[in-house]
Write an enzyme that holds these catalytic residues in place. Structure first.
Site, PDB file in Angstrom:
ATOM      1  N   TRP A  36       9.003   2.509   8.722  1.00 43.87           N
ATOM      2  CA  TRP A  36       7.774   1.778   8.379  1.00 43.87           C
ATOM      3  C   TRP A  36       7.942   0.875   7.162  1.00 43.87           C
ATOM      4  CZ3 TRP A  36       2.530   1.232   9.550  1.00 43.87           C
ATOM      5  CH2 TRP A  36       1.720   0.793   8.495  1.00 43.87           C
ATOM      6  N   ASN A  38       5.234  -1.669   4.608  1.00 45.19           N
ATOM      7  CA  ASN A  38       4.035  -2.463   4.338  1.00 45.19           C
ATOM      8  C   ASN A  38       4.289  -3.424   3.177  1.00 45.19           C
ATOM      9  OD1 ASN A  38       3.308   0.459   3.420  1.00 45.19           O
ATOM     10  ND2 ASN A  38       1.698  -0.620   2.384  1.00 45.19           N
ATOM     11  N   ASP A  39       3.501  -3.429   2.140  1.00 47.04           N
ATOM     12  CA  ASP A  39       3.548  -4.522   1.155  1.00 47.04           C
ATOM     13  C   ASP A  39       4.939  -4.905   0.637  1.00 47.04           C
ATOM     14  OD1 ASP A  39       1.015  -3.463   1.314  1.00 47.04           O
ATOM     15  OD2 ASP A  39       0.857  -2.965  -0.805  1.00 47.04           O
ATOM     16  N   GLN A  55       7.179  -1.470   0.505  1.00 45.33           N
ATOM     17  CA  GLN A  55       6.612  -0.150   0.765  1.00 45.33           C
ATOM     18  C   GLN A  55       7.268   0.376   2.039  1.00 45.33           C
ATOM     19  OE1 GLN A  55       3.468   1.553  -1.105  1.00 45.33           O
ATOM     20  NE2 GLN A  55       5.214   0.781  -2.242  1.00 45.33           N
ATOM     21  N   PHE A  98       3.775   3.804  -4.860  1.00 45.97           N
ATOM     22  CA  PHE A  98       3.005   2.707  -4.290  1.00 45.97           C
ATOM     23  C   PHE A  98       3.478   1.367  -4.860  1.00 45.97           C
ATOM     24  CE2 PHE A  98      -1.188   4.602  -2.428  1.00 45.97           C
ATOM     25  CZ  PHE A  98      -0.451   5.495  -1.659  1.00 45.97           C
ATOM     26  N   ARG A 164      -4.000   0.657  -9.219  1.00 45.12           N
ATOM     27  CA  ARG A 164      -2.656   0.501  -8.637  1.00 45.12           C
ATOM     28  C   ARG A 164      -2.170  -0.951  -8.552  1.00 45.12           C
ATOM     29  NH1 ARG A 164      -6.069   2.396  -4.596  1.00 45.12           N
ATOM     30  NH2 ARG A 164      -6.511   0.955  -2.903  1.00 45.12           N
ATOM     31  N   TRP A 304      -3.758  -3.888   8.853  1.00 43.99           N
ATOM     32  CA  TRP A 304      -3.756  -2.413   8.887  1.00 43.99           C
ATOM     33  C   TRP A 304      -4.241  -1.900  10.242  1.00 43.99           C
ATOM     34  CZ3 TRP A 304      -1.321   0.974   6.094  1.00 43.99           C
ATOM     35  CH2 TRP A 304      -1.008   0.704   4.767  1.00 43.99           C
TER      36      TRP A 304
HETATM   37  C1  FRU Z   1      -1.913  -2.286   0.115  1.00 41.54           C
HETATM   38  C2  FRU Z   1      -1.730  -0.870  -0.395  1.00 41.54           C
HETATM   39  C3  FRU Z   1      -1.545  -0.877  -1.905  1.00 41.54           C
HETATM   40  C4  FRU Z   1      -0.776   0.399  -2.123  1.00 41.54           C
HETATM   41  C5  FRU Z   1       0.110   0.448  -0.922  1.00 41.54           C
HETATM   42  C6  FRU Z   1       0.395   1.826  -0.418  1.00 41.54           C
HETATM   43  O1  FRU Z   1      -1.508  -2.480   1.427  1.00 41.54           O
HETATM   44  O2  FRU Z   1      -2.814  -0.076  -0.014  1.00 41.54           O
HETATM   45  O3  FRU Z   1      -2.723  -0.949  -2.644  1.00 41.54           O
HETATM   46  O4  FRU Z   1      -0.068   0.372  -3.317  1.00 41.54           O
HETATM   47  O5  FRU Z   1      -0.544  -0.283   0.091  1.00 41.54           O
HETATM   48  O6  FRU Z   1       1.392   1.801   0.562  1.00 41.54           O
END
Ligand code: FRU
Length: 494
Positions: A36, A38-39, A55, A98, A164, A304
């Site tokens: 996986w 993400n950011d 991420q 995160f 965060r 998401w």
């Molecule tokens: C944004 C988020 C951030 C967090 C991260 C967790 O997509 O929710 O705020 O740090 O993803 O994976």
């Protein structure tokens, strides 16, 4: 010393990434090594190369306890994979490492600043704090004084559970490090807090740069702050947005707060709030400044809501956008693909003055890894065409379309027939400048995505689609009559 948890993750990604064929991934967009993504995180320059973290949860194609995946590049196009950088192996980040950022320190070390999470989301005991790790571009040591920013640094009433995504930079004039961090305020919506430090270890609250006041979603995630041409831009990704015209859509969205910044008082005065991407898949962007002074942005090219769609059983999930050069025009953010892509163009096809009435294909214009510019110029202003359409990733069964409605000054992106097997939003519209039917598109295709830059980057629409790769047709159609110029290249990475 790397922890057992990190060593195991490194071992795992080496072994299981082998099971993913290169043909199952985009060619020049970043995907996780396995599992996986993400950011984007830590997008920065280190020892003359661009580093990018993300991420990452290697063990599943769904979100899990966050690690930081790692790649680097000399030119934003060809990326080299590096071992997973950090993982949730400390008490203060046991639930996840995160999002955050990175910089090169004067002593030659690379600093990662990230959010350590302890406790399950939205439970009263959950804590999000800002932490540091120092490294050499491959291995990182978490700072023994972590966390460096906690509830103690927050203004009265702000939430320690939603605190965060620090974005750090060094200000030469002030000889200080600054960081902006997303936070939830007492009114249950978002804010961007600014902190300062002389040594990266000791931090103090400076100000709240801007806050949501329940107007643009709720919690504001992933802030970034920079200036171009003397204008100040804050990027942030609100959760729980409510749609507003075509500018903002429901759910997680990205906004840009435009204004002025007064250095002495650190006061940001907001003048405007603008959308950043009108497509279906764009979130959590982050920027860096190159040595030649360009501001480059990269985002997570995913919504998401659609992350539970795992196409073709691929063992990777999530990709980042193509890096974009930002500029400023009349207080707006202009985005264009990084210029380095020109070095990878091959098999050029140039076709000028082609009349489009019915569906038309152009010899040599097809493919799924493509950089294509299409300029539309109508001949009859008094009898303007109704609609112009570019179909991509097309065959008898599938197609994805970019449709321009000149009478409404709208561009629509439509992936309804792309093979997406999920009952979610598949179309979105962008308002564009009225130019009597003239319009310019630059489309970057990379197997499973399209990024459409309209009128030299005035609007951008980014979206993923997972159409089988044999659908590689490109065609043009008009209702009424118009003329087009097409310049098309394959992007070839050797
Ligand atoms: C944004 C988020 C951030 C967090 C991260 C967790 O997509 O929710 O705020 O740090 O993803 O994976």
């Amino acid at each position: 010393m790397n922890s057992q948890l990190l060593l195991e993750a490194r071992e795992y990604e080496k072994i299981y990434s082998e099971q993913i064929q290169p043909s199952e991934r985009p060619v020049f967009h970043i995907t996780p090594w396995v599992g996986w993504l993400n950011d984007p995180n830590g997008f920065s320059t280190y020892k003359g190369e661009y580093h990018l973290f993300y991420q990452y949860y290697p063990y599943d194609v769904n979100w899990g306890p966050m690690h930081w995946g790692h790649v680097k590049s000399k030119d934003f196009i060809k990326w080299e994979r590096l071992p997973v950088a950090i993982g949730p192996d400390m008490d203060y980040d046991v639930t996840g490492c995160f999002s955050g950022s990175a910089i090169e320190l004067p002593d030659g070390r690379q600093l990662l600043m990230y959010t350590g999470v302890k406790g399950i989301d939205n439970t009263p005991s959950c804590r999000q704090t800002q932490c540091l790790a120092f490294g050499d571009g491959i291995d990182y040591e978490k700072y023994e004084g972590n966390p460096v920013l906690t509830v103690k640094n927050l203004p009265e009433g702000n939430s320690p559970r939603d605190f965060r995504d620090p974005k750090i930079w060094y200000d030469k004039k002030d000889e200080r490090y600054y960081a902006v961090v997303g936070n939830r305020t007492a009114d249950d919506s978002g804010a961007i807090l600014m902190f300062e430090s002389k040594d990266v270890l000791n931090w103090e609250y400076v100000t709240t740069l801007d806050s949501c006041k329940n107007e643009y979603g709720k919690m504001w995630e992933c802030p970034d702050f920079f200036e171009i041409n003397g204008k100040a831009f804050i990027l942030t990704s609100p959760q729980e947005m409510r749609a507003k015209g075509l500018e903002f859509h429901n759910g997680n969205d990205v906004i840009c707060l435009v204004g002025s910044y007064e250095r002495e008082t650190h006061a940001f005065t907001r003048e405007n709030v603008i959308p950043v991407d009108f497509g279906l898949d764009f979130y959590a962007p982050q920027t860096l400044e190159t040595e030649d002074g360009r501001r480059i942005m990269i985002g997570w090219m995913q919504a998401w809501e659609t992350t539970r769609f795992h196409p073709h059983q691929y063992q990777w999930m999530g990709q980042l956008t193509f890096p974009r050069e930002l500029s400023e025009k009349e207080g707006k953010l202009i985005q264009n693909p990084v210029r380095e892509i020109a070095n990878y163009r091959e098999n050029g096809v140039l076709c000028e003055g082609l009349k489009i009435v019915e569906k038309t294909e152009i010899p040599g214009v097809s493919g799924r890894v493509v950089d294509m510019t299409v300029e539309v110029h109508p001949s009859l202003i008094e009898d303007l065409y109704e609609e112009f359409k570019i179909n991509i990733a097309e065959n008898e069964e599938y197609s994805t379309s970019i449709i321009y409605h000149p009478h409404k000054n709208l561009v629509e992106f439509n992936r309804e027939n792309s093979g997406y097997r999920l009952n979610v939003v598949h179309t979105r519209k962008a308002p564009v400048r009225d130019q009597d039917g003239k319009i310019k598109f630059r489309i970057i295709l990379d197997r499973f995505s399209a990024e459409v830059f309209i009128n030299d980057g005035e609007q951008v629409m980014s979206a993923c689609f997972y159409t089988p790769l044999e659908a590689e047709g490109i065609s043009f159609e008009a209702k009424g009559e118009t003329w087009i110029d097409v310049e098309k290249y394959d992007i070839v990475i050797k």
